[in-house]
Design a protein around this motif. Sequence first.
Motif, short mmCIF file in Angstrom:
data_model
loop_
_atom_site.label_atom_id
_atom_site.label_comp_id
_atom_site.label_asym_id
_atom_site.label_seq_id
_atom_site.Cartn_x
_atom_site.Cartn_y
_atom_site.Cartn_z
N GLN A 6 0.85 -1.18 0.00
CA GLN A 6 0.00 0.00 0.00
C GLN A 6 0.89 1.24 0.00
OE1 GLN A 6 -2.59 0.22 3.39
NE2 GLN A 6 -4.23 1.08 2.19
N ALA A 7 0.65 2.13 -0.93
CA ALA A 7 1.44 3.35 -1.02
C ALA A 7 1.12 4.26 0.16
CB ALA A 7 1.15 4.08 -2.33
N THR A 8 2.17 4.83 0.72
CA THR A 8 2.00 5.77 1.82
C THR A 8 2.06 7.17 1.26
OG1 THR A 8 3.10 4.26 3.34
CG2 THR A 8 2.97 6.55 4.01
N LYS A 9 1.04 7.96 1.58
CA LYS A 9 1.03 9.34 1.10
C LYS A 9 1.92 10.18 2.00
CE LYS A 9 -3.25 9.88 -1.35
NZ LYS A 9 -4.37 10.78 -1.59
N LEU A 10 2.75 11.00 1.40
CA LEU A 10 3.60 11.90 2.15
C LEU A 10 2.86 13.23 2.34
CD1 LEU A 10 7.01 11.27 0.36
CD2 LEU A 10 6.17 10.24 2.47
N ASN A 11 3.07 13.82 3.51
CA ASN A 11 2.43 15.12 3.74
C ASN A 11 3.31 16.22 3.15
OD1 ASN A 11 4.40 15.97 5.67
ND2 ASN A 11 3.32 14.83 7.26
N GLN A 14 6.91 16.49 4.55
CA GLN A 14 7.77 15.42 4.09
C GLN A 14 8.22 15.64 2.64
OE1 GLN A 14 4.86 12.42 5.03
NE2 GLN A 14 6.10 11.61 6.72
N LEU A 15 7.30 16.05 1.80
CA LEU A 15 7.64 16.32 0.40
C LEU A 15 8.64 17.46 0.29
CD1 LEU A 15 4.12 15.96 -1.24
CD2 LEU A 15 6.09 14.44 -1.54
#
Length: 76
Positions: A6-11, A14-15
């Motif tokens: 499952q891909a983890t979304k970066l906030n 973090q980006l």
Amino acid sequence: MTTTNQATKLNAVQLHLLKMFARPMDEQDLTAIKSLLSNYYAQKIDTESDKLWEEKGMSQQTIDDLLNTHLRTPYK
């Protein structure tokens, strides 16, 4: 046992950090950055603690009372 990729979304933070540090870095830079981040969060905790201390009307006596309070459940 089932595993999923499952891909983890970066906030946004973090980006931003990934973009800022997308360059070669030595160990000294890494240590300095870790220190900066640790100090930043320590300062935030201190500020929030002071705010809470004031809001709750706490004093050294409050801390002493908590330290000397017996909160364990008695054994039967």
